[in-house]
Write a protein that holds these residues in place. Structure first.
Motif, PDB file in Angstrom:
ATOM      1  N   ARG A 282       0.853  -1.191   0.000  1.00  0.00           N
ATOM      2  CA  ARG A 282       0.000   0.000   0.000  1.00  0.00           C
ATOM      3  C   ARG A 282       0.886   1.238   0.000  1.00  0.00           C
ATOM      4  N   LEU A 283       0.772   2.016  -1.064  1.00  0.00           N
ATOM      5  CA  LEU A 283       1.640   3.178  -1.220  1.00  0.00           C
ATOM      6  C   LEU A 283       1.375   4.211  -0.125  1.00  0.00           C
TER       7      LEU A 283
ATOM      8  N   ILE B  55       1.974   8.058   0.423  1.00  0.00           N
ATOM      9  CA  ILE B  55       2.291   9.259  -0.334  1.00  0.00           C
ATOM     10  C   ILE B  55       2.155  10.493   0.560  1.00  0.00           C
TER      11      ILE B  55
ATOM     12  N   VAL C  48      -3.760   3.428  -1.802  1.00  0.00           N
ATOM     13  CA  VAL C  48      -2.890   4.589  -1.621  1.00  0.00           C
ATOM     14  C   VAL C  48      -3.265   5.305  -0.335  1.00  0.00           C
TER      15      VAL C  48
ATOM     16  N   ILE D 155      -4.482   7.216  -9.391  1.00  0.00           N
ATOM     17  CA  ILE D 155      -5.423   6.744  -8.376  1.00  0.00           C
ATOM     18  C   ILE D 155      -6.780   6.406  -8.986  1.00  0.00           C
TER      19      ILE D 155
END
Length: 429
Positions: A140-141, A143, A160, A215
């Protein structure tokens, strides 16, 4: 001063050498490939299998190796596209890769050991599923968002995690990337210095528009957007390859699907008066009109809007609801594929009336015709067959994302998603 060590204030997530090895391609190829080949070979041929390698052993080991590398590349490519549940595509990808290598061995009449190949298939399934569930939380990114301009409107997704920064200072968290509105006048000198420092520390910095596309899987349509190679024209090489595949695929599928098409046509004629086939002129490749073939799913004596208003549209027949749910109404379009008017994958062709209406609202709508229209497409598997008027903008955003990322990997992903709809009815309208 010469020889002075430089220390960087920020560290990218998963950038340490052991993290890069365990989560990267080298681990998959060195450890995974070795296990998937060695375990079935040991079980069948014993510890000394590598000392003597007759043709059937070499062919079997090569087949497992080629299938495994193909699976790794496909699954890694799939993760580039938004909303992909990798676990859902492990079994289809592994199965397809091994079917292809078996087909190659069969048609070339090369010897191989079925037991070892099948055990390699099972070992690959276990390896990829285990890797997915063990490393799920690491994929799971994470950011970091610079709180300025359009970046404030970014919305997180299940894949994300977005964290808004409070100041241009290290907060002790390691991020996969930084996203900012690089064109915002409110960015300020301190934030610009922060972004430059992140870049020096090898942390990717993305413009907000690029992150929005990643996304959502959609491209905003307030202006034309170039593809990954900086051009508006999709890859001519892949377009040619895709055309060859379309012809071969249609020639193979037509004989196999003819019985289903005959039964469908009979059911349509029995259910309501009128012909089994429905022909409609639609806007096609490079803006050239063509007649699309479909099985009729509506009564011929009822009028309505120029688009279908969902499953409750009174014009749809009883048989029509079934064939629309499982996309059987699209089967005659194999003829359009053979004629070169359509492809298996691409933006859905619109009626002439809707195309003219879209062009009035979106001046560059014609750019949608730069690739062949498809039987299934990115908009259909992500949005479903929604009412065109209500979902027009969203649908076009999905179509332009497909054109921008026109590639083999995206087509394979759409094919898998389409098959899921055919067999489950999920996402059909």
């Amino acid at each position: 001063m010469e020889g002075m060590d430089v220390t960087y204030p920020y560290e990218r997530r998963h950038s340490r050498w052991y993290e890069q090895f365990l989560l990267g391609l080298p681990f998959q190829l060195l450890v995974g490939l070795s296990l998937v080949i060695a375990l079935p070979s040991l079980e069948r041929w014993g510890w000394g299998f590598w000392q003597v390698l007759p043709d059937h052993r070499v062919n079997t080991i090569l087949a497992i190796g080629v299938a495994f590398v193909t699976i790794v590349l496909c699954l890694r490519r799939f993760t580039r596209f938004p909303g992909v549940q990798v676990a859902a595509y492990i079994a289809p990808t592994v199965s397809l890769a091994f079917l292809v290598v078996v087909a190659i061995l069969f048609f070339t009449r090369e010897e191989y050991t079925r037991q070892v190949l099948f055990t390699g298939y099972l070992a690959s399934l276990i390896w990829f599923f285990a890797g997915y569930f063990i490393g799920r939380r690491y994929r799971r990114l994470k950011i970091a968002v610079v709180p300025a301009g359009q970046a404030l409107k970014l919305q997180p997704s299940p894949h994300v995690e977005l964290r808004h920064l409070s100041s241009p200072e290290p907060d002790g968290t390691r991020y996969d990337a930084i996203v900012a509105d690089l064109r915002s006048e409110s960015l300020g000198a301190e934030w610009e210095k922060f972004l430059a420092e992140c870049t020096l520390c090898r942390i990717p910095v993305y413009h907000v528009r690029q992150m929005q596309e990643s996304i959502s899987g959609r491209v905003r349509i307030d202006h034309l957007s170039e593809n990954e190679f900086g051009s508006l024209l999709p890859s001519a090489i892949y377009a040619s390859f895709k055309r060859v595949f379309d012809i071969i695929g249609a020639l193979l599928l037509l004989p196999a699907l003819t019985p289903i098409m005959l039964v469908t046509a009979f059911a349509i004629r029995r259910d309501s008066p009128g012909p089994a086939l429905f022909l409609q002129q639609r806007m096609g490749y490079r803006g050239v009109p063509f007649k699309v073939f479909k099985f009729r799913s509506m009564y011929i004596d009822q009028r309505g809007k120029g688009f279908t208003d969902g499953d409750d549209d009174p014009r749809i027949t009883r048989v029509g609801k079934v064939i629309r749910k499982y996309r059987l109404d699209e089967l005659p379009q194999l003829l359009n594929v053979l004629k070169g008017e359509m492809s298996f994958i691409g933006p859905r062709p619109e009626s002439m009336e809707l195309s003219e209406w879209y062009e009035r609202d979106v001046p560059f709508f014609r750019y949608r015709h730069v690739v062949r229209p498809g039987i299934s497409g990115w908009a259909q598997v992500e949005q479903g067959y929604a009412a065109e008027v209500d979902g027009m903008i969203t649908k076009l955003q999905y179509d332009f994302f497909y054109i921008k990322h026109f590639s083999l990997w995206l087509d394979i992903l759409i094919a898998f998603k389409t098959l899921r709809t055919i067999f489950t009815g999920y996402g059909s309208r």
